[in-house]
Design a protein around this motif. Sequence first.
Motif, PDB file in Angstrom:
ATOM      1  N   ASP A   1       0.835  -1.211   0.000  1.00 41.58           N
ATOM      2  CA  ASP A   1       0.000   0.000   0.000  1.00 41.58           C
ATOM      3  C   ASP A   1       0.867   1.257   0.000  1.00 41.58           C
ATOM      4  N   ALA A   2       1.961   1.218   0.763  1.00 45.15           N
ATOM      5  CA  ALA A   2       2.864   2.367   0.820  1.00 45.15           C
ATOM      6  C   ALA A   2       3.510   2.615  -0.544  1.00 45.15           C
ATOM      7  N   ALA A   3       3.934   1.531  -1.214  1.00 40.81           N
ATOM      8  CA  ALA A   3       4.528   1.669  -2.544  1.00 40.81           C
ATOM      9  C   ALA A   3       3.543   2.291  -3.525  1.00 40.81           C
ATOM     10  N   ILE A   4       2.286   1.883  -3.431  1.00 41.15           N
ATOM     11  CA  ILE A   4       1.242   2.433  -4.299  1.00 41.15           C
ATOM     12  C   ILE A   4       1.029   3.915  -4.008  1.00 41.15           C
ATOM     13  N   ASP A   5       0.970   4.280  -2.729  1.00 42.61           N
ATOM     14  CA  ASP A   5       0.753   5.681  -2.361  1.00 42.61           C
ATOM     15  C   ASP A   5       1.898   6.572  -2.845  1.00 42.61           C
ATOM     16  N   HIS A   6       3.145   6.121  -2.635  1.00 46.98           N
ATOM     17  CA  HIS A   6       4.305   6.894  -3.100  1.00 46.98           C
ATOM     18  C   HIS A   6       4.239   7.095  -4.615  1.00 46.98           C
ATOM     19  N   SER A   7       3.885   6.046  -5.327  1.00 46.14           N
ATOM     20  CA  SER A   7       3.880   6.098  -6.794  1.00 46.14           C
ATOM     21  C   SER A   7       2.775   7.005  -7.324  1.00 46.14           C
ATOM     22  N   LYS A   8       1.586   6.887  -6.765  1.00 48.38           N
ATOM     23  CA  LYS A   8       0.477   7.744  -7.196  1.00 48.38           C
ATOM     24  C   LYS A   8       0.785   9.210  -6.915  1.00 48.38           C
ATOM     25  N   PHE A   9       1.333   9.487  -5.749  1.00 51.04           N
ATOM     26  CA  PHE A   9       1.653  10.869  -5.379  1.00 51.04           C
ATOM     27  C   PHE A   9       2.734  11.439  -6.302  1.00 51.04           C
ATOM     28  N   TYR A  10       3.756  10.641  -6.579  1.00 49.38           N
ATOM     29  CA  TYR A  10       4.829  11.119  -7.451  1.00 49.38           C
ATOM     30  C   TYR A  10       4.299  11.416  -8.852  1.00 49.38           C
ATOM     31  N   ALA A  11       3.494  10.504  -9.378  1.00 44.28           N
ATOM     32  CA  ALA A  11       2.974  10.682 -10.734  1.00 44.28           C
ATOM     33  C   ALA A  11       2.082  11.916 -10.842  1.00 44.28           C
ATOM     34  N   ALA A  12       1.303  12.183  -9.798  1.00 42.16           N
ATOM     35  CA  ALA A  12       0.337  13.283  -9.856  1.00 42.16           C
ATOM     36  C   ALA A  12       0.910  14.632  -9.429  1.00 42.16           C
TER      37      ALA A  12
ATOM     38  N   VAL B   1      19.051  14.793 -10.243  1.00 42.30           N
ATOM     39  CA  VAL B   1      18.024  14.525  -9.230  1.00 42.30           C
ATOM     40  C   VAL B   1      18.176  13.098  -8.719  1.00 42.30           C
ATOM     41  N   ASP B   2      18.138  12.943  -7.406  1.00 43.95           N
ATOM     42  CA  ASP B   2      18.084  11.616  -6.812  1.00 43.95           C
ATOM     43  C   ASP B   2      16.774  11.490  -6.060  1.00 43.95           C
ATOM     44  N   ARG B   3      16.024  10.451  -6.356  1.00 45.34           N
ATOM     45  CA  ARG B   3      14.691  10.273  -5.764  1.00 45.34           C
ATOM     46  C   ARG B   3      14.755   9.392  -4.530  1.00 45.34           C
ATOM     47  N   LYS B   4      13.951   9.747  -3.532  1.00 42.19           N
ATOM     48  CA  LYS B   4      13.918   9.001  -2.280  1.00 42.19           C
ATOM     49  C   LYS B   4      12.473   8.783  -1.848  1.00 42.19           C
ATOM     50  N   THR B   5      12.227   7.665  -1.160  1.00 44.69           N
ATOM     51  CA  THR B   5      10.955   7.444  -0.478  1.00 44.69           C
ATOM     52  C   THR B   5      11.259   7.361   1.016  1.00 44.69           C
ATOM     53  N   SER B   6      10.394   7.956   1.831  1.00 43.82           N
ATOM     54  CA  SER B   6      10.679   8.005   3.265  1.00 43.82           C
ATOM     55  C   SER B   6       9.381   8.044   4.058  1.00 43.82           C
ATOM     56  N   TYR B   7       9.499   7.732   5.359  1.00 41.96           N
ATOM     57  CA  TYR B   7       8.340   7.835   6.248  1.00 41.96           C
ATOM     58  C   TYR B   7       8.389   9.101   7.083  1.00 41.96           C
ATOM     59  N   LYS B   8       9.476   9.884   6.933  1.00 40.99           N
ATOM     60  CA  LYS B   8       9.549  11.158   7.634  1.00 40.99           C
ATOM     61  C   LYS B   8      10.339  12.152   6.787  1.00 40.99           C
ATOM     62  N   ALA B   9      10.085  13.431   7.006  1.00 41.75           N
ATOM     63  CA  ALA B   9      10.754  14.466   6.228  1.00 41.75           C
ATOM     64  C   ALA B   9      12.249  14.482   6.537  1.00 41.75           C
ATOM     65  N   PRO B  10      13.097  14.688   5.536  1.00 44.03           N
ATOM     66  CA  PRO B  10      14.541  14.719   5.769  1.00 44.03           C
ATOM     67  C   PRO B  10      14.951  15.993   6.495  1.00 44.03           C
ATOM     68  N   ARG B  11      16.124  15.967   7.085  1.00 51.62           N
ATOM     69  CA  ARG B  11      16.644  17.148   7.780  1.00 51.62           C
ATOM     70  C   ARG B  11      17.262  18.102   6.768  1.00 51.62           C
ATOM     71  N   ASP B  12      16.737  19.314   6.719  1.00 52.40           N
ATOM     72  CA  ASP B  12      17.284  20.312   5.802  1.00 52.40           C
ATOM     73  C   ASP B  12      18.711  20.648   6.216  1.00 52.40           C
ATOM     74  N   GLY B  13      19.609  20.680   5.254  1.00 50.34           N
ATOM     75  CA  GLY B  13      21.024  20.899   5.504  1.00 50.34           C
ATOM     76  C   GLY B  13      21.836  19.642   5.276  1.00 50.34           C
ATOM     77  N   SER B  14      21.187  18.487   5.415  1.00 50.53           N
ATOM     78  CA  SER B  14      21.899  17.220   5.234  1.00 50.53           C
ATOM     79  C   SER B  14      22.348  17.023   3.786  1.00 50.53           C
ATOM     80  N   GLN B  15      21.674  17.693   2.851  1.00 51.34           N
ATOM     81  CA  GLN B  15      21.992  17.499   1.437  1.00 51.34           C
ATOM     82  C   GLN B  15      23.389  18.018   1.076  1.00 51.34           C
ATOM     83  N   HIS B  16      23.891  19.002   1.845  1.00 48.49           N
ATOM     84  CA  HIS B  16      25.175  19.611   1.483  1.00 48.49           C
ATOM     85  C   HIS B  16      26.359  18.693   1.775  1.00 48.49           C
TER      86      HIS B  16
END
Length: 315
Positions: free
Chosen positions: A131-142, A191-206
């Motif tokens: 179900d989670a995989a389906i939700d991530h995919s539908k959200f990304y596509a839309a 672009v690198d795509r990620k799926t997660s259950y929580k928002a990432p920490r801003d600043g970690s990308q650097h």
Amino acid sequence: MSEIRMSVSALGDYLKCGERFRRRRIENEWRPFGLAAHIGTAAHEVGRLMHRRQIAAKEAAGVPNVSLKALEGEPDKAIAVTEVLLANPMLADEAADLAATEFDKAVDEKGWEPSEDDAANPDAARGAAKDAAIDHSKFYAAKVGTAINPVSVERMIEVTPRLSGEKQDAQITLRGIIDLIDGPTIGEEVVDRKTSYKAPRDGSQHGNLQMSFYAALRLAETKALPPQQRLEYTVRSPKLGKMSQATLITSRTKQDVKELLQRVQQTAKGITAGVFMPADPDQWWCSKKFCEFYGDCKYTVGRRSHEDTGYLGTI
């Protein structure tokens, strides 16, 4: 001279835990993936199919498959590109069906190891992950993929960097597959795509190793660094299943690439010398939940005995 072929995941494995690297990459002791990995695999595949369809549609319509920045002086062509992208969306039902199929395929082919929480009802755990995989995919596509002008999808790049300093005992080859190269008005963007259950920490990308690795690959391929890079997350809350998007923007300089190559160089020396340092036991990835080798690792025997007996020592 021997050759060391290194991906960013292999580099990350070595830096996090040399012992895990040794068992996975040298001894080939691969073990089943967790369900979270299969969620990501399914969602990535749906996005890949969506963007390849868009690239094919651009080619069929005779419009350039380039960044919108490259069309700055040709507004009619830029509009035509945008119209083709908008005319070729992936609808929610299709995204859901594809995600379900790809999830089942990944689990059946690669297997999975139920966690302690999943073991009581593995079928329910698998269903919830699907179900989670389906939700991530539908959200990304839309919501996410519709704003992207894909120029290249899953671009494989392999380079042999020129490393400075002392003589190398092995030739190093870097190999990576970039999820997506977007073509917005600023130019081509990695672009690198990620799926997660929580928002990432801003600043970690650097400090993200993957972003530095991909910048090095693109610099070798195009002789220029990407003007911008981003980590594109689809986030699904574990309790309510609420979907959201999190985008972390970063960039890399030639100094960043130089430092990345120094890490690669030192890692190659360690591998060649047979030096595989175990992880700091205080790190989150050195645990039963996050390491598939924790249960029979020679560096966790003492900790496992404490966990089994409940003995924590006395003061």
